[in-house]
Design a protein around this motif. Structure first.
Motif, PDB file in Angstrom:
ATOM      1  N   LYS A   1       0.810  -1.227   0.000  1.00 39.31           N
ATOM      2  CA  LYS A   1       0.000   0.000   0.000  1.00 39.31           C
ATOM      3  C   LYS A   1       0.844   1.278   0.000  1.00 39.31           C
ATOM      4  N   LYS A   2       2.081   1.190  -0.511  1.00 37.11           N
ATOM      5  CA  LYS A   2       2.935   2.370  -0.613  1.00 37.11           C
ATOM      6  C   LYS A   2       3.214   2.665  -2.083  1.00 37.11           C
ATOM      7  N   THR A   3       3.331   3.949  -2.393  1.00 39.66           N
ATOM      8  CA  THR A   3       3.684   4.340  -3.757  1.00 39.66           C
ATOM      9  C   THR A   3       5.148   4.011  -4.010  1.00 39.66           C
ATOM     10  N   THR A   4       5.545   4.089  -5.275  1.00 38.26           N
ATOM     11  CA  THR A   4       6.944   3.849  -5.627  1.00 38.26           C
ATOM     12  C   THR A   4       7.852   4.833  -4.892  1.00 38.26           C
ATOM     13  N   LEU A   5       7.444   6.088  -4.846  1.00 37.33           N
ATOM     14  CA  LEU A   5       8.243   7.092  -4.152  1.00 37.33           C
ATOM     15  C   LEU A   5       8.392   6.769  -2.666  1.00 37.33           C
ATOM     16  N   ALA A   6       7.311   6.373  -2.020  1.00 43.04           N
ATOM     17  CA  ALA A   6       7.364   6.028  -0.596  1.00 43.04           C
ATOM     18  C   ALA A   6       8.257   4.808  -0.363  1.00 43.04           C
ATOM     19  N   ARG A   7       8.219   3.853  -1.259  1.00 35.23           N
ATOM     20  CA  ARG A   7       9.070   2.662  -1.150  1.00 35.23           C
ATOM     21  C   ARG A   7      10.540   3.060  -1.261  1.00 35.23           C
ATOM     22  N   HIS A   8      10.835   3.900  -2.246  1.00 33.70           N
ATOM     23  CA  HIS A   8      12.224   4.345  -2.427  1.00 33.70           C
ATOM     24  C   HIS A   8      12.708   5.151  -1.225  1.00 33.70           C
ATOM     25  N   ARG A   9      11.827   5.940  -0.650  1.00 36.89           N
ATOM     26  CA  ARG A   9      12.229   6.705   0.543  1.00 36.89           C
ATOM     27  C   ARG A   9      12.547   5.786   1.707  1.00 36.89           C
ATOM     28  N   LEU A  10      11.784   4.714   1.875  1.00 37.27           N
ATOM     29  CA  LEU A  10      12.077   3.734   2.932  1.00 37.27           C
ATOM     30  C   LEU A  10      13.462   3.124   2.721  1.00 37.27           C
ATOM     31  N   VAL A  11      13.720   2.710   1.497  1.00 33.71           N
ATOM     32  CA  VAL A  11      15.005   2.084   1.179  1.00 33.71           C
ATOM     33  C   VAL A  11      16.144   3.082   1.370  1.00 33.71           C
ATOM     34  N   ASN A  12      15.968   4.291   0.850  1.00 35.99           N
ATOM     35  CA  ASN A  12      17.027   5.300   0.959  1.00 35.99           C
ATOM     36  C   ASN A  12      17.309   5.676   2.405  1.00 35.99           C
TER      37      ASN A  12
END
Length: 123
Positions: free
Chosen positions: A83-94
């Motif tokens: 339930k996360k956008t691509t941007l939110a996923r990348h922010r988690l990883v970063n």
């Protein structure tokens, strides 16, 4: 004098000091391996951090730099991406890899939920 002219003149004076090997790219595979060891960023370290911090169930890290440890591409599968956008996923990883990303040149994550990965993974 036109400010653009000053810039051009100042750029004419730039040079790379061959005695400072730290700023030069690797010339051999052995040198690339030493540079990777010195940067402290390895595919194994990135994988371990993602598994620990994001609860990743599947991580593939590929060193795209030819072994110098400066360019990585990753496939990351974690239930935290649900339930996360691509941007939110990348922010988690970063956020999880803040120090590692600061030490490398390029980072390309591909983030999937376990359900998405089941549909996309190679058969």
């Amino acid at each position: 004098m036109d400010p653009r002219h000053k810039l051009t003149k100042s750029l004419d004076q730039l040079f790379v000091d061959p005695s400072n090997a730290a700023i030069m790219s690797a010339r051999t595979d052995d040198e690339a391996a030493r540079n990777a060891a010195n940067s402290g960023v390895t595919p194994e370290a990135i994988k371990q951090k993602l598994e620990t911090n994001l609860g990743a169930t599947h991580v593939e890290i590929e060193d795209m730099s030819g072994g110098c440890g400066q360019m990585f591409e990753a496939i990351i599968v974690s239930p935290q991406f649900t339930k996360k956008t691509t941007l939110a996923r990348h922010r988690l990883v970063n956020a999880a890899l803040k120090e590692e990303i600061a030490a490398i040149h390029a980072w390309t994550p591909k983030c999937h939920t376990p359900e998405e990965w089941e549909k996309k993974k190679p058969q």
